[in-house]
Scaffold this motif. Structure first.
Motif, PDB file in Angstrom:
ATOM      1  N   TYR A  42      -7.248   3.180  -0.425  1.00  0.00           N
ATOM      2  CA  TYR A  42      -7.117   3.446  -1.864  1.00  0.00           C
ATOM      3  C   TYR A  42      -6.662   4.880  -2.115  1.00  0.00           C
ATOM      4  O   TYR A  42      -5.731   5.127  -2.899  1.00  0.00           O
ATOM      5  N   GLU A  43      -7.306   5.811  -1.450  1.00  0.00           N
ATOM      6  CA  GLU A  43      -7.071   7.229  -1.769  1.00  0.00           C
ATOM      7  C   GLU A  43      -5.649   7.664  -1.440  1.00  0.00           C
ATOM      8  O   GLU A  43      -5.149   8.623  -2.022  1.00  0.00           O
ATOM      9  N   THR A  44      -4.981   6.968  -0.516  1.00  0.00           N
ATOM     10  CA  THR A  44      -3.617   7.362  -0.140  1.00  0.00           C
ATOM     11  C   THR A  44      -2.541   6.586  -0.904  1.00  0.00           C
ATOM     12  O   THR A  44      -1.351   6.764  -0.637  1.00  0.00           O
TER      13      THR A  44
ATOM     14  N   SER B 164     -12.539   2.078  -3.661  1.00  0.00           N
ATOM     15  CA  SER B 164     -11.883   1.497  -2.482  1.00  0.00           C
ATOM     16  C   SER B 164     -11.022   0.317  -2.911  1.00  0.00           C
ATOM     17  O   SER B 164     -11.213  -0.248  -3.991  1.00  0.00           O
TER      18      SER B 164
ATOM     19  N   TYR C 125     -11.535   2.970   1.634  1.00  0.00           N
ATOM     20  CA  TYR C 125     -11.477   4.219   0.859  1.00  0.00           C
ATOM     21  C   TYR C 125     -10.145   4.903   1.156  1.00  0.00           C
ATOM     22  O   TYR C 125      -9.435   5.342   0.250  1.00  0.00           O
TER      23      TYR C 125
ATOM     24  N   ARG D  39     -17.419   6.280  -4.560  1.00  0.00           N
ATOM     25  CA  ARG D  39     -15.977   6.361  -4.237  1.00  0.00           C
ATOM     26  C   ARG D  39     -15.292   5.021  -4.551  1.00  0.00           C
ATOM     27  O   ARG D  39     -15.908   3.960  -4.486  1.00  0.00           O
TER      28      ARG D  39
ATOM     29  N   LYS E  92      -1.984   3.494  -8.195  1.00  0.00           N
ATOM     30  CA  LYS E  92      -3.388   3.464  -8.646  1.00  0.00           C
ATOM     31  C   LYS E  92      -3.449   3.078 -10.127  1.00  0.00           C
ATOM     32  O   LYS E  92      -4.310   2.289 -10.541  1.00  0.00           O
TER      33      LYS E  92
END
Ligand code: SIN
Length: 270
Positions: free
Chosen positions: A137-139, A190, A134, A188, A145
């Motif tokens: 991915y989120e950073t 990932s 997660y 969420r 993305k």
């Protein structure tokens, strides 16, 4: 939401929690199950100390979370095919999970997670590292993305297991999965590629695939996304394979380390 029957102590902001106040060797109450499931969803890998489980209790624990999976690459114990022994000693030429990976992403439906119960440990060393996909991915940048959205990657077990078992003439699983996966419980997103099983990004040139995967692996290996677990005898780790990587650290040769792993079946990534 607070935990009522468990004592859940986060180990880092992003990943990992130690859980106290539950005996995994006994059937879980509905409330204990609900809170363990919630802690796993929230922390991605959870750890328990001083647990007593025989193989049947270990399998019963896994079955609370789903069907048990038979490992598609290595044989289980003769009497318990759902349990894989994780063992290394002075004769070992390799150990299971030495490189960063999620388990069996080569399978069409990779495992939901695994429950590893450690019984014999070296005096020091033999930790396992876990990384949050997660966080990975989120950073990522918004541009990265956007690039990854809709792309898939190929996960092939043949190079992995043919290197370990060169004499066995068998074919292992190979599957294609989205690079960005949505967790079926948390919702969420990932990053769902890993250095052990992912061979290439589908539909782009080899050079582009190599460059992208190399960047993603470097990015995902950031220690900011990790937790490192120091095992003791009778510790248990339960990881959510859908949103984590893990890596076994083999820094204790020639000493012995033995544990048993139950794998909970998962579903097709989307
Ligand atoms: C594995 O990849 O399941 C092995 C992990 C470990 O031995 O710490």
């Amino acid at each position: 939401m607070a935990y009522d029957v468990l004592d859940v102590r986060p180990m880092t902001r992003r990943i990992g929690a130690e859980i106290f106040g539950v005996d995994l060797g006994k059937p879980l109450s509905n409330r204990q199950f609900e809170e363990i499931h919630r802690a796993l969803t929230q922390h991605q890998v959870i750890f328990f100390r001083d647990q007593q489980m025989d193989h049947d209790a270990h399998k019963d624990l896994g079955r609370k979370f789903g069907n048990l999976a038979i490992h598609s690459g290595v044989p289980g114990l003769p009497e318990h095919p759902e349990i894989v022994a994780i063992h290394a000693d002075a004769n070992s030429k390799f150990v299971a999970g030495e490189n960063w990976h999620s388990d069996l992403t080569c399978d069409p439906e990779p495992p939901l997670g695994s429950i590893l119960y450690m019984k014999v440990l070296p005096d020091d060393g033999g930790d396992t590292c876990f990384a949050s996909m997660y966080a990975a991915y989120e950073t990522l940048s918004d541009r990265m993305k956007a690039y990854l959205e809709g792309l898939s990657a190929v996960h092939d077990a043949n190079p992995v297991y043919k290197a370990i078992f060169p004499d066995l003439d068998r074919k292992y699983n190979c599957s294609t999965h989205p690079i960005v996966r949505t967790h079926p419980v948390s919702g969420r997103k990932s990053l769902f590629v890993n250095p052990s099983y992912t061979t290439h990004v589908a539909g782009v040139s080899k050079a582009e695939s190599n460059a992208i995967l190399s960047y993603l692996y470097q990015h995902a290996s950031n220690p900011d996304f990790q937790v490192r677990f120091r095992w003791k005898k009778n510790s248990v780790a339960f990881w959510d394979n859908r949103c984590t990587w893990h890596q076994a650290i083999w820094d204790y040769f020639p000493d012995t380390r033995t544990g048993y792993r139950v794998t909970v079946a998962g579903d097709r990534p989307f």
